[in-house]
Every structure is written in C-alpha cells, then in structure tokens.
Design an enzyme around this catalytic site. Structure first.
Site, PDB file in Angstrom:
ATOM      1  CB  SER A  74     -20.017  48.521 -67.064  1.00 18.54           C
ATOM      2  OG  SER A  74     -21.309  48.432 -67.154  1.00 18.54           O
ATOM      3  CE1 TYR A  98     -19.459  44.129 -64.491  1.00 14.68           C
ATOM      4  CE2 TYR A  98     -21.392  45.530 -64.827  1.00 14.68           C
ATOM      5  CZ  TYR A  98     -20.307  44.894 -65.063  1.00 14.68           C
ATOM      6  OH  TYR A  98     -19.593  45.094 -66.155  1.00 14.68           O
TER       7      TYR A  98
END
Length: 260
Positions: free
Chosen positions: A144, A157
């Site tokens: 990501s 995350y």
C-alpha cells in the site's frame, strides 16, 4: 472471447480473489491463459469469480481458506501441490483499520497482524519450497502507499503493510538464485465495493461529497480502478518482467511523489 485452456502451462493462486481487486486479478490472469486458483474466506464469492472465468472459457477452481490459519493454509497448499504446481502466488487478501495508536486496541493490532502480515507469511512459506525445487516462481504481494508514507489514522494498517513491503525485499533477496521473483504493488485509493460500503455506512448524508473528496486526494483527480491494478499484476507475472525482482510499484495517481 473464449479462452483456449488446452495449453495451460502455469497456475496462479490469488488470495482474496472473490471480489474487488482480487477478482479483477483473477479475471485478467485467466484471460492470459493461466489456470487460476481463487482463494477466499467466502467460498460463495470465490465460486462467483470461478463462474465468471469459466463462462469465458477459462480454467479456475475455488478454495475456501482463512489465510491467518497456518495449519489450514499448509493443508490446502499441500493438497494443491500434490496435483499441480503453484507457479504464481498473488498475496492480495487483506483487511483495513481506521485509527491512530490511541484508537487501536490490542485486538485491532492482532487482527491486522494475523491477516495482513501472518497471512502473507503463511502463504509464501507454504509454497516457497515447491517454487525453489522447480527453480521458478513469481510472488506478488499487495502492499500500500501506507508502506512508504504516513497516512492519517492508519496506525495498524500502516504497520501491517510496512511489513509486507519488507517481507517482499527479504524473499526477493533470499530466493533470487532459485529462480523466484518477488515484488510488491502499492495501490493508492482504488474504487472497490469496500469503498462504497465505507461511504454508505459512514457518510450516508453526504456520500457524493465524500466520494469526490476521496477521489481528489489523488493528484491525478480520481480513484484507481481494480482493472488497472490487475494490469500491473499481469505484467509483473509475465516473462517480460523477468528482470524485475525486489521492487515496490506504487500505483497511486501520483499520491506518494506529487502530494506534497
């Protein structure tokens, strides 16, 4: 157009293949003539992807699997490897969490770790020996932009996706002499059912306004599409990318480099 499956020579296993980016990856690879093993926590969703592939003449098979469970991953992968090779592994499955460290409980942290980090470990460890033995293999991990830059309220995350990035580097280094390539892709915001559900659940009164705001957070002015991520996966799995390993590929509408 129907696909010719009589000359299938490679098998790709895609986790989280039942929806969103994972489903697009499955469809793209099947269109290129690969047999696709669609792995998902939800067997119904996995079978829906398989049906889409077979309707187009492709070859696919669904597997229900919780990638956070090491024993289950090993069992499923071993059963597959008894019948055929796993030439390509796409570690796409993952979960999200919103919150800074003060709003991240131990349970939240463990949940993100178990799926996003341990899940990747489980899947790679379950097939790396076979790839090493056959002297070939491609591993693509879904990281990501949060792996590389600070994102507000994404503590757990970001932690998990940072681990995915560095696991990618480690595997690429350790198995480069065994014919195994390992890279990762770092998407920005992509328009998937997850985004739609997030907006519906949290911004029902001003959904369109928030969608526009989230879209404009990418310098290019829009969210990515799952098919665009799948196209990059397709390239990195292909022989044309045989000189690429140990690399991180942002696909983010300029977020990392232009958003400052």
């Amino acid at each position: 157009m129907p696909q010719d499956t009589t000359n299938i020579t490679k098998v790709a296993l895609v986790t989280g293949g039942g929806s969103g980016i994972g489903q697009s990856i499955c469809l793209r690879l099947a269109q290129k003539g690969l047999k696709v093993l669609v792995v998902d926590l939800d067997l119904v969703s996995a079978n829906q992807t398989v049906n889409l592939i077979t309707e187009q003449g492709g070859a696919a098979q669904a597997y229900e699997l919780n990638i956070a469970n090491n024993a289950d991953v090993k069992s499923v992968f071993d059963s597959i490897l008894e019948k055929e090779s796993i030439d390509i592994l796409i570690n796409n499955a993952g979960i999200a969490h919103v919150g800074d460290i003060e709003h991240t409980s131990e349970a939240d942290l463990d949940r993100l770790y178990n799926v996003n980090v341990k899940g990747v470990y489980n899947c790679i460890s379950a097939c790396i020996g076979a790839m090493k033995a056959q002297k070939s293999g491609v591993i693509i991990n879904m990281a990501s932009i949060a792996s590389s830059v600070g994102i507000t309220d994404r503590f757990a995350y970001s932690m998990s996706k940072g681990a995915v990035l560095t696991m990618t580097y480690s595997v690429a280094r350790d198995y480069i002499d065994d014919g195994v390539r390992c890279n990762c892709i770092s998407p920005g915001r992509v328009h998937t059912p997850f985004v739609d559900n997030f907006l519906d659940n949290n911004y029902a009164d001003n959904r369109d306004e928030m969608f526009e705001k989230l879209s404009k957070s990418q310098p290019i002015g829009r969210m990515g599409q799952p098919q665009e991520i799948a196209a990059l996966v397709d390239y990195l799995c292909s022989d044309e990318a045989s000189f690429i390993t140990g690399s991180n590929f942002p696909i983010d509408g300029g977020f990392v480099t232009l958003n400052n």
